[in-house]
Each structure stands twice: as structure tokens, then as C-alpha cells.
Design an enzyme around this catalytic site. Sequence first.
Site, PDB file in Angstrom:
ATOM      1  N   CYS A  36       0.838  -1.226  -0.198  1.00  0.00           N
ATOM      2  CA  CYS A  36       0.053   0.123  -0.175  1.00  0.00           C
ATOM      3  C   CYS A  36       1.013   1.277   0.042  1.00  0.00           C
ATOM      4  CB  CYS A  36      -0.819   0.055   1.227  1.00  0.00           C
ATOM      5  SG  CYS A  36      -1.958  -1.537   1.403  1.00  0.00           S
ATOM      6  N   ASN A  61     -10.242  -0.369   0.922  1.00  0.00           N
ATOM      7  CA  ASN A  61      -8.877  -0.311   0.951  1.00  0.00           C
ATOM      8  C   ASN A  61      -8.427  -0.713  -0.537  1.00  0.00           C
ATOM      9  OD1 ASN A  61      -6.094  -0.818   0.907  1.00  0.00           O
ATOM     10  ND2 ASN A  61      -5.981  -1.383   2.923  1.00  0.00           N
ATOM     11  N   HIS A  76      -3.046   6.763   2.712  1.00  0.00           N
ATOM     12  CA  HIS A  76      -3.640   5.795   2.283  1.00  0.00           C
ATOM     13  C   HIS A  76      -4.955   5.384   3.065  1.00  0.00           C
ATOM     14  CE1 HIS A  76      -4.349   1.472   1.307  1.00  0.00           C
ATOM     15  NE2 HIS A  76      -3.707   0.923   2.542  1.00  0.00           N
TER      16      HIS A  76
HETATM   17  C1  LIG Z   1      -9.452  -5.373  11.062  1.00  0.00           C
HETATM   18  C2  LIG Z   1      -9.749  -4.419  11.993  1.00  0.00           C
HETATM   19  C3  LIG Z   1     -11.098  -3.519  11.300  1.00  0.00           C
HETATM   20  C4  LIG Z   1     -10.627  -4.848  13.093  1.00  0.00           C
HETATM   21  O1  LIG Z   1     -10.868  -4.004  14.143  1.00  0.00           O
HETATM   22  P1  LIG Z   1     -10.569  -4.339  15.469  1.00  0.00           P
HETATM   23  O2  LIG Z   1     -10.886  -3.103  16.504  1.00  0.00           O
HETATM   24  O3  LIG Z   1      -9.107  -4.631  15.642  1.00  0.00           O
HETATM   25  O4  LIG Z   1     -11.349  -5.828  16.029  1.00  0.00           O
HETATM   26  P2  LIG Z   1     -11.862  -6.232  17.505  1.00  0.00           P
HETATM   27  O5  LIG Z   1     -10.577  -6.838  17.917  1.00  0.00           O
HETATM   28  O6  LIG Z   1     -12.614  -5.396  18.139  1.00  0.00           O
HETATM   29  O7  LIG Z   1     -12.880  -7.378  16.762  1.00  0.00           O
HETATM   30  C5  LIG Z   1     -12.457  -8.576  16.489  1.00  0.00           C
HETATM   31  C6  LIG Z   1     -13.699  -9.411  16.638  1.00  0.00           C
HETATM   32  O8  LIG Z   1     -14.597  -9.197  15.265  1.00  0.00           O
HETATM   33  C7  LIG Z   1     -14.648 -10.198  14.838  1.00  0.00           C
HETATM   34  N1  LIG Z   1     -14.644  -9.651  13.161  1.00  0.00           N
HETATM   35  C8  LIG Z   1     -13.831  -9.492  12.380  1.00  0.00           C
HETATM   36  N2  LIG Z   1     -14.254  -9.301  11.123  1.00  0.00           N
HETATM   37  C9  LIG Z   1     -15.611  -9.135  11.151  1.00  0.00           C
HETATM   38  C10 LIG Z   1     -16.610  -8.573  10.233  1.00  0.00           C
HETATM   39  N3  LIG Z   1     -16.295  -8.378   9.154  1.00  0.00           N
HETATM   40  N4  LIG Z   1     -17.908  -8.684  11.048  1.00  0.00           N
HETATM   41  C11 LIG Z   1     -18.166  -9.192  12.048  1.00  0.00           C
HETATM   42  N5  LIG Z   1     -17.384  -9.333  12.982  1.00  0.00           N
HETATM   43  C12 LIG Z   1     -16.090  -9.295  12.717  1.00  0.00           C
HETATM   44  C13 LIG Z   1     -13.678 -11.012  14.880  1.00  0.00           C
HETATM   45  O9  LIG Z   1     -13.881 -12.366  14.453  1.00  0.00           O
HETATM   46  C14 LIG Z   1     -13.238 -10.878  16.128  1.00  0.00           C
HETATM   47  O10 LIG Z   1     -14.261 -11.685  16.810  1.00  0.00           O
HETATM   48  P3  LIG Z   1     -13.858 -12.485  18.405  1.00  0.00           P
HETATM   49  O11 LIG Z   1     -13.327 -11.303  19.453  1.00  0.00           O
HETATM   50  O12 LIG Z   1     -15.056 -13.090  18.667  1.00  0.00           O
HETATM   51  O13 LIG Z   1     -12.566 -13.122  18.217  1.00  0.00           O
HETATM   52  C15 LIG Z   1      -8.661  -3.526  12.663  1.00  0.00           C
HETATM   53  O14 LIG Z   1      -7.722  -3.961  13.241  1.00  0.00           O
HETATM   54  C16 LIG Z   1      -8.075  -2.929  11.245  1.00  0.00           C
HETATM   55  O15 LIG Z   1      -8.616  -2.061  10.674  1.00  0.00           O
HETATM   56  N6  LIG Z   1      -6.658  -3.206  11.420  1.00  0.00           N
HETATM   57  C17 LIG Z   1      -5.916  -2.671  10.172  1.00  0.00           C
HETATM   58  C18 LIG Z   1      -6.190  -3.358   9.141  1.00  0.00           C
HETATM   59  C19 LIG Z   1      -5.603  -2.665   7.737  1.00  0.00           C
HETATM   60  O16 LIG Z   1      -5.870  -1.515   7.738  1.00  0.00           O
HETATM   61  N7  LIG Z   1      -5.067  -3.491   6.714  1.00  0.00           N
HETATM   62  C20 LIG Z   1      -4.546  -3.000   5.499  1.00  0.00           C
HETATM   63  C21 LIG Z   1      -3.268  -2.215   5.676  1.00  0.00           C
HETATM   64  S1  LIG Z   1      -2.678  -1.886   4.217  1.00  0.00           S
END
Ligand SMILES: CC(C)(COP(=O)(O)OP(=O)(O)OC[C@H]1O[C@@H](n2cnc3c(N)ncnc32)[C@H](O)[C@@H]1OP(=O)(O)O)[C@@H](O)C(=O)NCCC(=O)NCCS
Length: 327
Positions: A113, A284, A254
Site C-alpha cells: 500500500c 482499501n 492511504h
Molecule cells: C481489522 C480491524 C477493522 C478489526 O478491528 P478491531 O477493532 O481490531 O477488531 P476487534 O478486535 O475489536 O474485533 C475482532 C472481532 O471481530 C470479529 N470480526 C472480524 N471481522 C468481522 C466482520 N467483518 N464482521 C463481524 N465481526 C468481525 C473477529 O472475529 C473478532 O471476533 P472475536 O473477538 O469473537 O474473536 C482493524 O484491526 C483494522 O482495521 N486493522 C488494520 C487493517 C488494515 O488496515 N489492513 C490493511 C493495511 S494496508
Amino acid sequence: MGVKILSIGAWTPNKILTNDDLSKMVDTSDEWIRSKTGICQRHIADADTATSDIAINAAKLALERANISAEDLDCIIVATTSPDHHGFPSTSCIIQGKLGAVNAGAFDLVAACSGLAYGIEVARGFINNGTMKYVMVIGAEKLSSIINWNDRNTCCLFGDGAGALILSKSSEGEGDIIDSIIMADGTGEDALKIKAGGSRNPFTNELPSIEDLTLSMDGQAVYNFAVRVNTEMVQQLLDKHNLTSEDITWIVPHQANYRIIKAASKRLKISEDKFFMNLADYGNTSAASIGIALNEMYEKGILKRGDLIITMGFGAGLTYAANLIRY
Ligand SMILES: CC(C)(COP(=O)(O)OP(=O)(O)OC[C@H]1O[C@@H](n2cnc3c(N)ncnc32)[C@H](O)[C@@H]1OP(=O)(O)O)[C@@H](O)C(=O)NCCC(=O)NCCS
């Protein structure tokens, strides 16, 4: 004399996949995706459309706006993590051939990215050292082709599209790529990965699982990394050039997650309004996202010649990069 962004173009597929559509495919909801990421929909390419096809549409628009022909290009740099082919030929060569850019060299740049921000600095070098006049940098992705559509942790985050910039020499008083940060932290290699298909885990007679052939991610690790490096890069560029946030018209990050941008804005004490965001509509799009954002700003008339902007990316590798640009 410097190096300016001569023109900008972008293209995204017409087909839209909404959060509600996704909630029929995996156990998720519009509410979860919106509140956790800010994404409402993403554009998805047809099965017979490859990354190069998406890129060519953006490239043609950039050429038209620059008022030059493909034959004028000296180099085409394509930042992508979802190339047409694994290994070779490069996606940039396919684009070069189809555009008829007969005088251009072409290579792919793999910095995930951060690819467009890396590419801008590479192009600046080629132009500044006098070997090239017109360099096209394209960020292009068909991420829908490397996503595990059964994995709710990742499939709701990404979309397809391309953004293209043409860079050329500038005269006094025109735009300039003033400075860039080009960085990596390879100790974070596991945070975002496609596990199989490379020399570490090559194809064998037994087909790798879909999990190993598609993108896997430690969301929390990437999130924390992103907030830290976004904050550091902006601060570093401001400090180095004796600027304050008042001098900057736009920060173009980004487009991964509005919470990452919100957290960076809070740490930097820079208003969220200064960060251009359009991830609600596109998700993204990895290397394409900054180009798609710049194109939207250009088309809306909110990116003006003379504006001082910061573009910044972060992603798999881990990589991170930023450019301080007088547009
Ligand atoms: C992925 C992301 C949105 C998750 O948010 P988060 O606040 O870390 O999520 P949480 O830890 O509060 O929640 C995770 C829970 O949600 C669940 N979950 C994940 N995706 C889900 C979805 N699409 N719908 C519903 N629940 C979901 C997981 O299974 C997990 O459940 P569990 O606690 O029962 O195991 C966040 O970590 C993120 O944006 N990270 C950066 C990712 C990124 O930008 N990547 C590309 C970089 S170039």
C-alpha cells in the site's frame, strides 16, 4: 527546477459490493464494517478484468489530461500487489504494450500500500538525474482476486481500482516533489502476507489451501503500526522543512480505516478535516488508494496548484512512505 505532478487519472470498476451484500456472504453486518472501518462499499472488477485493464483506464485519463501521447513516456512504474501474473511478465510491461508506449521502460514496484508513495520518489530520481522527461506512476490493484471471500476478517476491507500520475520536470514557481520518506520494517513480515506460491512455500502437486493462497492479516498489529508511522511521517516532514500543519492544505493518507486516520489526527493535533478520506466508497485499494484520492480531489476542484500536500502510505512488508508535494 524540480519535479511536478503533471496530471492525475483514476478508474474503478462499475460493479459495487455494499456492506449489505457482504453480510449475505459472510457473518458480518453493515453496522460492524461501518463502525470498525468507515467503509460502506467497494468496487469489484469482473472476472475477465485484470489489474492491467484497470490500470490502463486510469493511465489513458492521465495521458489525456497531460496532453501527451503514450509514445512520450520514458518509463511506466506500476505499484501493485495483485499483478496479472505471478512472477512474470510484469503488469507494467503488459500496460506498456497495450498503451503503445514504445519509448518507455517498464517495471513493477512491490511495496504494497506504500507503492505509489515509493513510486513517486523513484520517478523523481529518474527525472532529476536528467535521464527521463515523462514518468508514469500507477498504483493498480485487483485485490478481489487475492482475497479469501470466506474470511470475514479481511474480505470486507478491500476493493479494486487504479490511480495514475504523470510526473515531469517543473520550472521555478511550478509544482515540486519536495521530499519523501521511504521506509520499511521487515520484522513485521508476518502481519500481512500471502503464504503460498513464492519460493518460501512453492506450488507442488498438492494444491495449497485457499487460506494460504490469499491475503492473511493480523489486523491489530497492522492497526497499531499504521497509527504510529502515519503520525511519525507527518511530524518528521513538518519538522525537517520548518513547517506547521497550517502550511499544509491536505494530508492524503492511504485509505485503509478511518479510525487509523482519526487516531493519527488526534496524536498530531491536526484537524481531521485536513485528511482527505474517500474510503467509504472504495474500501482499501492498496497501492491505488492515494491515486484514486488525488483524482477525486482534482475532479472536485479541491486540489489546487500551489497547495502543499502530504501523501502517505503503509502496508505489507511492512513498508511505509510519504511525500511532501507542492502541487
Ligand atoms: C481489522 C480491524 C477493522 C478489526 O478491528 P478491531 O477493532 O481490531 O477488531 P476487534 O478486535 O475489536 O474485533 C475482532 C472481532 O471481530 C470479529 N470480526 C472480524 N471481522 C468481522 C466482520 N467483518 N464482521 C463481524 N465481526 C468481525 C473477529 O472475529 C473478532 O471476533 P472475536 O473477538 O469473537 O474473536 C482493524 O484491526 C483494522 O482495521 N486493522 C488494520 C487493517 C488494515 O488496515 N489492513 C490493511 C493495511 S494496508
